[in-house]
Design an enzyme around this catalytic site. Structure first.
Site, short mmCIF file in Angstrom:
data_model
loop_
_atom_site.label_atom_id
_atom_site.label_comp_id
_atom_site.label_asym_id
_atom_site.label_seq_id
_atom_site.Cartn_x
_atom_site.Cartn_y
_atom_site.Cartn_z
N LYS A 11 -0.40 3.31 -33.53
CA LYS A 11 0.88 3.54 -34.18
C LYS A 11 1.57 4.78 -33.63
O LYS A 11 0.98 5.61 -32.94
CB LYS A 11 0.68 3.70 -35.69
N HIS A 29 8.58 2.30 -31.69
CA HIS A 29 9.65 1.84 -32.59
C HIS A 29 10.63 2.97 -32.87
O HIS A 29 10.85 3.39 -34.02
CB HIS A 29 9.06 1.30 -33.90
N SER A 76 21.24 -20.35 -37.68
CA SER A 76 21.54 -19.13 -38.43
C SER A 76 23.03 -18.79 -38.42
O SER A 76 23.63 -18.60 -37.37
CB SER A 76 20.74 -17.95 -37.85
N VAL A 79 13.09 -11.08 -37.65
CA VAL A 79 14.03 -10.99 -36.53
C VAL A 79 13.75 -9.74 -35.69
O VAL A 79 13.35 -8.70 -36.21
CB VAL A 79 15.49 -10.99 -37.01
N VAL A 83 5.70 -3.12 -45.66
CA VAL A 83 4.65 -2.30 -45.05
C VAL A 83 4.85 -2.27 -43.54
O VAL A 83 4.90 -3.31 -42.88
CB VAL A 83 3.25 -2.84 -45.41
N ALA A 84 4.96 -1.05 -43.02
CA ALA A 84 5.33 -0.89 -41.60
C ALA A 84 4.16 -1.06 -40.63
O ALA A 84 4.37 -1.05 -39.42
CB ALA A 84 5.97 0.48 -41.39
N MET A 131 1.48 -3.66 -41.12
CA MET A 131 0.74 -4.75 -41.75
C MET A 131 -0.58 -5.06 -41.06
O MET A 131 -1.61 -5.20 -41.72
CB MET A 131 1.61 -6.02 -41.81
#
Length: 371
Positions: free
Chosen positions: A75, A96, A219, A238, A297-298, A300
């Site tokens: 992470k 991220h 979509s 997405v 939850v960032a 998972m």
């Protein structure tokens, strides 16, 4: 090269950057590997297993960060870890950065070279280091959603698969990529009524051919609002590589959803696809907005640390070997797909989507590497 593996400190994060078999390959090639004490315990990997593979055990993270030339994590580095980074040190992990200005600014200030798993590409145009965790998160999402639908945790009291004479839950999956396809497969396997929404006709065709009984919808804002209003569970998957996730579910749509409905936002690592989404942790996974339960939850896959660690190492192994064998400049120079992972280089943003999202100057990777 000295490769460092610190213990992950994010809430309930039990994965580890390298497994013993990868350590063994590195040491066979003459590299040293320094693993923080108990770094692998959450994934069932003991210090003894690392020592047997040729690693040295460090008593604390301070030594790992102080000595290692290449840091391999899972992470993004949290604030205490970012203070330990130094100029010229290579960091290889998930970052991220697009929704995380604080992290980006700290990485820039450190002068480190930060290579993000999630933007490394493949010859086929995919994101191979993101794929295994997308598979895991996608498969976990219906499980998490099914639990959140239970009345005791604020949900509607709906069983995902229903029972004879009682309809199954209505599940909407936003995005038909790796995570979305896996989420749809598991939700359908649990007996739910599943609809996948995507803007790519080829993706919808692939889902339609692969998953019997799963409905597909092109979509549009109208389609998303209509489907969310009737849904018991919405799973958001997405992704725009390296960029902030688009906000497909508006706050107004959330207000119009059924009381006790659930949103599982797998996109939360990149900011989330609902306007009401904000990152949560495994220890406090949910919150409620307008009577809708949000699970955001960032990390998972950290809950299934052993499966996730080995799946991730299967994909990162060749890149870790290349970085250690050749050094980052030659490795990135020779491999355009690994070079796509370069997000930060000695005080400069080198990934355009990140620079655009944070409104910071962008310098192409080729320029900083003097190619």
């Amino acid at each position: 090269m000295l490769v460092g593996v610190p213990r992950e400190i994010k809430d309930s994060e039990f994965r580890v950057g390298l497994v013993p078999s990868t350590v063994h390959e590195l040491t066979l090639k003459g590299h040293r590997v320094l693993v923080e004490k108990d770094a692998g315990l959450g994934a069932g990997l003991t210090d003894e297993a690392y020592v047997a593979a040729g690693a040295e055990i460090a008593a604390n993270a301070e030594r790992v960060f102080a000595e290692a030339e290449l840091i391999v994590k899972v992470k993004e580095p949290l604030a205490p870890e970012r203070k330990k980074l130094r100029r010229g040190q290579v960091l290889f992990t998930y970052l991220h950065l697009a929704p995380d200005r604080a992290q980006a600014e700290d990485l820039l200030a450190s002068g480190c070279i930060a290579i993000a798993y999630e933007t490394v590409t493949s010859a086929q145009g995919g994101l191979p280091l993101l794929m295994p965790m997308s598979e895991v998160a996608g498969r976990m999402a219906p499980q998490a959603g099914a639990h959140c639908l239970e009345k005791a945790v604020g949900g509607r009291g709906v069983l995902l698969g229903g029972v004879p004479g009682v309809p199954a839950a209505d599940v909407v999956v936003l995005g038909g990529g790796i995570a979305g396809a896996n989420a749809a497969r598991i939700a359908a396997g649990m007996g739910a009524t599943v609809t996948v929404v995507d803007r790519n006709p080829d993706v919808l065709r692939r889902i339609d051919n692969a998953l019997t009984g799963v409905q597909t919808v092109f979509s549009t804002p109208f389609a998303i609002e209509s489907l969310c209003r009737r849904a018991d569970l919405v799973i958001g998957t997405v992704l725009v590589p390296g960029a902030t996730a688009p906000k497909l579910i508006t706050a107004e749509t959330v207000r119009a959803m059924k009381p006790g409905a659930v949103i599982v936002d797998v996109s939360i690592d990149q900011g989330g696809c609902a306007e009401t989404s904000r990152p949560t942790t495994h220890s406090q996974p949910t919150y409620v907005v307008d009577d809708v339960v949000h699970y955001c939850v960032a990390n998972m896959p950290g809950a299934v640390a052993r499966t996730s660690t080995f799946a991730l190492n299967n994909m990162t192994l060749p890149h870790v070997i290349a970085l250690a064998d050749k050094g980052y400049r030659i490795a990135l120079g020779q491999d355009p797909h690994l070079r796509a992972g370069l997000n930060v280089h000695e005080g400069r943003i080198t990934y355009k989507a990140v620079a655009d999202a944070l409104k910071l100057p962008y310098v192409p990777a080729e320029q900083v590497l003097r190619m």
